[in-house]
Design a protein around this motif. Structure first.
Motif, PDB file in Angstrom:
ATOM      1  N   UNK A 181       0.814  -1.217   0.000  1.00 23.02           N
ATOM      2  CA  UNK A 181       0.000   0.000   0.000  1.00 23.02           C
ATOM      3  C   UNK A 181       0.851   1.272   0.000  1.00 23.02           C
ATOM      4  N   UNK A 182       2.133   1.123   0.299  1.00 23.53           N
ATOM      5  CA  UNK A 182       3.024   2.295   0.356  1.00 23.53           C
ATOM      6  C   UNK A 182       3.517   2.633  -1.044  1.00 23.53           C
ATOM      7  N   UNK A 183       3.292   3.847  -1.521  1.00 21.18           N
ATOM      8  CA  UNK A 183       3.766   4.232  -2.855  1.00 21.18           C
ATOM      9  C   UNK A 183       5.290   4.192  -2.918  1.00 21.18           C
ATOM     10  N   UNK A 184       5.883   3.774  -4.032  1.00 22.58           N
ATOM     11  CA  UNK A 184       7.343   3.701  -4.151  1.00 22.58           C
ATOM     12  C   UNK A 184       8.002   5.064  -4.333  1.00 22.58           C
ATOM     13  N   UNK A 185       7.193   6.089  -4.576  1.00 24.48           N
ATOM     14  CA  UNK A 185       7.715   7.444  -4.820  1.00 24.48           C
ATOM     15  C   UNK A 185       8.082   8.114  -3.500  1.00 24.48           C
ATOM     16  N   UNK A 186       9.364   8.449  -3.324  1.00 21.20           N
ATOM     17  CA  UNK A 186       9.824   9.083  -2.086  1.00 21.20           C
ATOM     18  C   UNK A 186       9.163  10.439  -1.863  1.00 21.20           C
ATOM     19  N   UNK A 187       8.875  11.145  -2.938  1.00 17.36           N
ATOM     20  CA  UNK A 187       8.251  12.461  -2.800  1.00 17.36           C
ATOM     21  C   UNK A 187       6.847  12.353  -2.208  1.00 17.36           C
ATOM     22  N   UNK A 188       6.137  11.280  -2.558  1.00 11.23           N
ATOM     23  CA  UNK A 188       4.786  11.071  -2.029  1.00 11.23           C
ATOM     24  C   UNK A 188       4.855  10.704  -0.555  1.00 11.23           C
ATOM     25  N   UNK A 189       5.870   9.931  -0.182  1.00  8.64           N
ATOM     26  CA  UNK A 189       5.999   9.455   1.197  1.00  8.64           C
ATOM     27  C   UNK A 189       6.492  10.527   2.160  1.00  8.64           C
ATOM     28  N   UNK A 190       7.159  11.521   1.646  1.00 12.15           N
ATOM     29  CA  UNK A 190       7.770  12.545   2.496  1.00 12.15           C
ATOM     30  C   UNK A 190       6.742  13.247   3.382  1.00 12.15           C
ATOM     31  N   UNK A 191       7.005  13.234   4.677  1.00 12.78           N
ATOM     32  CA  UNK A 191       6.163  13.960   5.628  1.00 12.78           C
ATOM     33  C   UNK A 191       4.878  13.250   6.018  1.00 12.78           C
ATOM     34  N   UNK A 192       4.650  12.041   5.494  1.00 15.84           N
ATOM     35  CA  UNK A 192       3.428  11.316   5.825  1.00 15.84           C
ATOM     36  C   UNK A 192       3.723  10.088   6.668  1.00 15.84           C
ATOM     37  N   UNK A 193       2.790   9.743   7.528  1.00 14.54           N
ATOM     38  CA  UNK A 193       2.920   8.540   8.345  1.00 14.54           C
ATOM     39  C   UNK A 193       2.479   7.313   7.551  1.00 14.54           C
ATOM     40  N   UNK A 194       2.776   6.128   8.082  1.00 17.27           N
ATOM     41  CA  UNK A 194       2.348   4.895   7.435  1.00 17.27           C
ATOM     42  C   UNK A 194       0.827   4.845   7.307  1.00 17.27           C
ATOM     43  N   UNK A 195       0.137   5.270   8.360  1.00 16.81           N
ATOM     44  CA  UNK A 195      -1.330   5.243   8.331  1.00 16.81           C
ATOM     45  C   UNK A 195      -1.863   6.154   7.228  1.00 16.81           C
ATOM     46  N   UNK A 196      -1.290   7.329   7.080  1.00 18.30           N
ATOM     47  CA  UNK A 196      -1.761   8.285   6.065  1.00 18.30           C
ATOM     48  C   UNK A 196      -1.516   7.764   4.654  1.00 18.30           C
ATOM     49  N   UNK A 197      -0.355   7.157   4.439  1.00 19.38           N
ATOM     50  CA  UNK A 197      -0.033   6.625   3.111  1.00 19.38           C
ATOM     51  C   UNK A 197      -0.952   5.456   2.750  1.00 19.38           C
ATOM     52  N   UNK A 198      -1.160   4.567   3.717  1.00 24.42           N
ATOM     53  CA  UNK A 198      -2.033   3.414   3.469  1.00 24.42           C
ATOM     54  C   UNK A 198      -3.481   3.850   3.284  1.00 24.42           C
ATOM     55  N   UNK A 199      -3.881   4.878   3.993  1.00 25.75           N
ATOM     56  CA  UNK A 199      -5.240   5.408   3.868  1.00 25.75           C
ATOM     57  C   UNK A 199      -5.495   5.878   2.439  1.00 25.75           C
ATOM     58  N   UNK A 200      -4.563   6.614   1.882  1.00 27.77           N
ATOM     59  CA  UNK A 200      -4.712   7.116   0.511  1.00 27.77           C
ATOM     60  C   UNK A 200      -4.859   5.976  -0.481  1.00 27.77           C
ATOM     61  N   UNK A 201      -4.068   4.929  -0.302  1.00 26.67           N
ATOM     62  CA  UNK A 201      -4.116   3.792  -1.231  1.00 26.67           C
ATOM     63  C   UNK A 201      -5.411   3.004  -1.089  1.00 26.67           C
ATOM     64  N   UNK A 202      -5.858   2.779   0.135  1.00 23.55           N
ATOM     65  CA  UNK A 202      -7.057   1.977   0.376  1.00 23.55           C
ATOM     66  C   UNK A 202      -8.320   2.648  -0.168  1.00 23.55           C
ATOM     67  N   UNK A 203      -8.350   3.955  -0.160  1.00 25.48           N
ATOM     68  CA  UNK A 203      -9.514   4.672  -0.691  1.00 25.48           C
ATOM     69  C   UNK A 203      -9.731   4.366  -2.167  1.00 25.48           C
ATOM     70  N   UNK A 204      -8.636   4.068  -2.864  1.00 24.99           N
ATOM     71  CA  UNK A 204      -8.740   3.774  -4.293  1.00 24.99           C
ATOM     72  C   UNK A 204      -9.318   2.376  -4.547  1.00 24.99           C
ATOM     73  N   UNK A 205      -9.191   1.471  -3.582  1.00 24.15           N
ATOM     74  CA  UNK A 205      -9.723   0.116  -3.750  1.00 24.15           C
ATOM     75  C   UNK A 205     -11.247   0.105  -3.758  1.00 24.15           C
ATOM     76  N   UNK A 206     -11.832   0.922  -2.897  1.00 22.06           N
ATOM     77  CA  UNK A 206     -13.293   0.939  -2.794  1.00 22.06           C
ATOM     78  C   UNK A 206     -13.732   2.298  -2.243  1.00 22.06           C
ATOM     79  N   UNK A 207     -14.137   3.220  -3.102  1.00 26.43           N
ATOM     80  CA  UNK A 207     -14.513   4.568  -2.665  1.00 26.43           C
ATOM     81  C   UNK A 207     -15.757   4.593  -1.771  1.00 26.43           C
TER      82      UNK A 207
END
Length: 359
Positions: free
Chosen positions: A112-138
């Motif tokens: 669920x963690x994007x491979x792009x370092x720029x996207x990950x910068x400043x975000x927690x694991x929960x925030x990154x996973x949240x963004x990805x999970x929203x795309x699975x089922x809006x």
């Protein structure tokens, strides 16, 4: 064994497919929903999106899922697999708690963690996973809660139907389980851990009622679960000889990390002599033959503290299946430990409960 559990899961699906709650392709879904709803009905959008699974486990089960609220702590690879599964199944909401930042270990197992370092910068694991999970089922509300899980009061957990935690010490598991048990409503509690090619799930459904279907008959069943503390406090010498060796090994690792003030997974090969020493001490105190905890197994758990992605998928899949069963009230739930080791390909269910707890 794992293949036996897989067959049971398939049998459950086939039995549900034969039941009167499952509609034929010629039958109208809206008509069927009107007949089976005892509360809020599924929306037209939900009915269309979840059409196939409604035909498998019925509209009432889907309604229960769509109204359920899940709390998850510890966004590791196994939890990522679990979250993906329940979001696709259509739970009502999923709340993530994990304030850690991205590490190399997290990237190796958490898809669920994007491979792009720029996207990950400043975000927690929960925030990154949240963004990805929203795309699975809006249609599933996925959000992040900030803070230390152990510091949340009991009223915080009252908002949820299911609490799943990972990456937690023995003390934290015990604490959160106790808070869930003190609530006026029943909150299903799960812990999950995956180390290298081994995994463990613990389940506490408290006093749980469910429907068991056999052929054309439905039987109402009731199970009484032990708390986490009650389960791990059962004297080792009183357990059956064939209890999974992983149960004992995981308790040794858990005790070692807590005694040393380590976070879960903060262990390496240099710690092996101390871990083996602790094993001998625990076996002596518990009157257990040391052969029940092979040194080679402990060495694997110490050296492979990281998760193995294929095992994450298996454990996350089993956990997702169990949570869906607990919410829907359909199918035999797991009681109360599940262990998997990819070395022998076996999955084992162990009921390790306080003798004073009625089953």
């Amino acid at each position: 064994m794992f293949h036996e559990q897989g067959l049971k899961a398939l049998l459950w699906i086939f039995q549900e497919a034969k039941s009167s709650r499952v509609i034929s392709r010629r039958e109208s879904l809206p008509n069927m929903l009107n007949l089976n709803m005892d509360g809020e009905e599924l929306t037209e959008q939900e009915t269309a999106l979840y059409d196939r699974q409604i035909r498998v486990w019925g509209a009432d089960a889907q309604r229960r899922l769509s109204k359920s609220h899940i709390l998850v702590y510890g966004m590791k690879g196994t939890i990522a697999e679990f979250c993906k599964n329940i979001v696709l199944a259509g739970v009502g909401s999923l709340t993530l708690v994990d304030g850690r930042t991205v590490t190399e270990e997290a990237l190796s197992a958490n898809f669920l963690i994007p491979p792009d370092e720029n996207v990950c910068s400043g975000k927690t694991l929960a925030e990154l996973c949240c963004d990805s999970l929203k795309e699975f089922n809006p249609m599933v509300r996925v959000s992040v809660e900030k803070g230390d899980l152990a510091s949340f009061g009991a009223e915080f957990f009252d908002k949820f139907d299911v609490v799943v935690i990972s990456c937690c010490s023995h003390t934290t598991k015990k604490l959160i389980n106790e808070k869930c048990r003190k609530l006026s409503k029943r909150v299903s509690f799960y812990t999950v851990d995956c180390r290298d090619c081994c995994g463990e799930i613990f389940v506490d459904l408290q006093k749980y009622n469910y429907a068991k279907k056999k052929l054309d008959e439905t039987t109402e069943c009731e199970l009484q679960y032990s708390s986490f503390q009650e389960a791990v406090s059962v004297p080792w010498r009183s357990l059956p000889r064939k209890v999974s060796k992983l149960y004992f090994a995981m308790r040794v690792i858990e005790r070692f990390e807590e005694a040393e003030g380590r976070k879960p997974g903060e262990i390496c090969i240099e710690d092996l002599p101390a871990v083996l020493k602790l094993k001998r001490e625990l076996c002596e105190a518990q009157s257990l033959n040391e052969s029940h905890i092979p040194d080679a197994l402990l060495e694997r758990l110490v050296m492979g503290a990281r998760e193995f992605p294929p095992v994450c998928a298996i454990i996350g899949g089993i956990l997702g299946q169990e949570v869906i069963k607990a919410i829907s009230g359909k199918g035999d739930p797991l009681k109360n430990f599940f262990f998997f080791d990819s070395v022998d390909g076996k999955g084992m269910i162990e009921d390790i409960s306080d003798p004073n707890t009625n089953s």
